[in-house]
Scaffold this active site. Structure first.
Site, short mmCIF file in Angstrom:
data_model
loop_
_atom_site.label_atom_id
_atom_site.label_comp_id
_atom_site.label_asym_id
_atom_site.label_seq_id
_atom_site.Cartn_x
_atom_site.Cartn_y
_atom_site.Cartn_z
N GLU A 82 0.85 -1.20 0.00
CA GLU A 82 0.00 0.00 0.00
C GLU A 82 0.88 1.23 0.00
OE1 GLU A 82 -2.39 -0.98 3.45
OE2 GLU A 82 -0.88 -0.15 4.79
N CYS A 91 3.93 33.69 9.47
CA CYS A 91 4.52 34.22 10.70
C CYS A 91 4.89 33.02 11.56
CB CYS A 91 3.53 35.11 11.42
SG CYS A 91 3.04 36.48 10.41
N GLU A 92 5.83 32.26 11.09
CA GLU A 92 6.20 30.97 11.68
C GLU A 92 7.58 30.67 11.11
OE1 GLU A 92 7.26 27.95 12.84
OE2 GLU A 92 5.19 27.90 13.54
N ARG A 94 6.31 19.33 4.59
CA ARG A 94 7.35 18.39 5.01
C ARG A 94 8.65 19.05 5.48
NH1 ARG A 94 9.46 15.07 2.16
NH2 ARG A 94 9.49 13.30 3.56
N GLY A 103 2.15 4.86 -0.95
CA GLY A 103 1.63 6.17 -1.32
C GLY A 103 2.74 6.96 -1.98
C1 LIG Z 1 0.77 6.45 5.28
C2 LIG Z 1 0.45 5.03 5.15
C3 LIG Z 1 0.83 4.34 3.99
C4 LIG Z 1 1.61 4.96 2.87
O1 LIG Z 1 2.90 5.30 3.24
P1 LIG Z 1 3.97 5.77 2.14
O2 LIG Z 1 5.17 6.03 2.97
O3 LIG Z 1 3.39 7.00 1.53
O4 LIG Z 1 4.13 4.67 1.16
C5 LIG Z 1 0.44 3.02 3.88
N1 LIG Z 1 -0.25 2.41 4.85
C6 LIG Z 1 -0.64 3.04 5.98
C7 LIG Z 1 -1.42 2.29 6.99
C8 LIG Z 1 -0.30 4.37 6.16
O5 LIG Z 1 -0.67 4.99 7.28
#
Ligand SMILES: *Cc1c(COP(=O)(O)O)cnc(C)c1O
Length: 429
Positions: A272, A341-342, A310, A274
């Protein structure tokens, strides 16, 4: 070291900046598609392999749709993320719901979509059973605690609020089976932005051995193992990407070595990711608006932490280039800063850049994941537009920039529907 192929050319960025006001995020549709097909190819040995895109990384429905068409499912952890899937027609086992500290209403919403529910705690079994019903397929999130070190972004598993302990796992599967579940998944998420091959091998080994242990203790055969996300991206020019082919074949070796002799194969491998699906294929485009020389030298830009958190939040490195000045000599260290302002509102600290001037376009690279999505409205700074660069070279706005009306929309009500006065009438009082 070969120079990586730039995702966006200077002329593409100049054309985009002529069409859309800066700052904005831009994504490269074809490069994202290519990335998905590279990952799927690396795991083509595994029938049923599934990559669920972690929606929180880039929760733009147009991006989630593109990823779905390219072969990804969706990994959701909130009601809004489930609604994105629902609206796109992504349902059933194409959706994984991995949440933490979840209400029964959210489980109901996930169940209504037919999503795979991935439980984060033993106490949720009874809650799910009584309030929603035990689904046919149930998954659990494992937290290895001291067994693994985790990494900088996600932290030490022992201190992490996610998942169940090894001791808890077999009993949880057993209990779900008694309550009617017939199919079982196993999941973990222990690293983020990880570029070390070995770390993923450790994760695979750990989960495969746990699946064997669960089978030995309960007789339950896990049917899918989700290795989590966390494939890193080379944010720094000197870093090398993770080799996806090597990842796929390394997991295959462990699969054959550990799962096959235990009679657990065929078994579906899932991930999974991202960040690694969209991160490198998106950039934040911003314009230099000021230069300042006091105790340090500053380059002020029209983007701020609202657009990309980030660097300010984790001190994360994002490479920055000046359009048309990639080959220009470096002109000393500057802080690249926004307008909040940070004092954390900096995209780079003590960064060597060429001499830039107000009006120059800067590209803040690798902003395609955990970028726009982490934006906020602090200081009344509004979130920017998102643009998709399509295969034919055309650019399509996939999210407009926020306006002041959006900013006031949550505090202004029609008189009848709320006790809150409109801000205009507050002024008149
Ligand atoms: C954030 C997250 C991801 C994705 O993480 P990446 O570092 O973006 O690949 C996958 N699974 C869970 C449960 C997450 O919280």
């Amino acid at each position: 070291m070969p120079e990586p192929v730039p995702v966006f050319t200077d002329s593409q960025i100049q054309q985009l900046a002529a069409e859309f006001p800066t700052p904005f995020h831009v994504y490269h549709a074809d490069r994202i598609r290519q990335r998905v097909s590279d990952l799927l190819a690396a795991f083509s040995w595994n029938e049923g392999f599934k990559q669920f895109f972690a929606v929180k990384a880039t929760p733009n429905p147009h991006i989630v749709k593109l990823l779905h068409e390219a072969g990804c499912g969706a990994d959701c952890s909130s009601p809004a993320e489930l609604v994105i899937c629902e609206r796109l027609g992504i349902t059933g086992e194409e959706v994984m719901f991995t949440s933490n500290n979840t209400t029964p209403e959210e489980f109901q919403q996930a169940a209504d979509l037919g999503a795979v529910i991935n439980l984060d705690d033993a106490s949720l079994i009874d809650q799910l059973h009584s309030e929603v019903g035990m689904p046919e397929l149930i998954s659990f999130r494992y937290n290895p605690g001291a067994e693994r070190e985790g990494n900088v972004i996600i932290g030490n598993p022992k201190e992490a609020k996610f998942g169940l302990t090894r001791e808890q796992m077999p009993g949880c599967y057993q209990k779900c089976k008694e309550l009617g579940a017939t199919r079982f998944g196993l999941h973990t998420m222990v690293v983020s932005n990880e570029l070390e091959h070995e770390s993923f091998m450790e994760t695979a080994r750990m989960l495969f051995e746990l699946a064997v242990e669960i089978k030995e203790k309960t007789g339950i055969a896990i049917e899918s193992i989700n290795l989590g996300g966390g494939i890193g991206i080379p944010y720094r020019p000197e870093q090398q990407p993770l080799d996806l082919q090597r990842l796929g074949s390394g997991v295959q070796e462990l699969y054959e070595q550990i799962l096959t002799p235990a009679g657990l194969t065929p078994l579906k491998i899932c991930m999974e990711n991202g960040r690694s699906m969209t991160g490198p294929y998106g950039a934040l485009i911003t314009r230099v608006i000021n230069k300042k020389h006091t105790h340090k030298r500053y380059v002020g830009v029209d983007a701020c932490m609202s657009n990309l958190m980030r660097p300010g939040m984790y001190g994360a490195y994002h490479h920055i280039t000046a359009v048309g000045k990639e080959a220009a000599p470096l002109a000393g260290e500057v802080d690249v800063v926004g307008s909040l302002c940070e004092n954390n509102d900096k995209f780079a600290i003590d960064r060597e850049l060429p001499e830039v001037e107000p009006g120059d376009l800067l590209v803040i690279h690798d902003a395609g994941a955990h970028g726009h999505s982490m934006g906020f409205q602090y200081n009344g700074r509004l979130r920017s537009a998102e643009i998709m660069l399509e295969s034919d070279g055309s650019a399509r706005q996939i999210r407009r920039a926020e306006t002041l009306d959006d900013y006031f929309s949550t505090v202004e009500f029609p008189e009848s529907s709320s006790s809150a006065a409109s801000t205009e009438s507050l002024v008149k009082q």
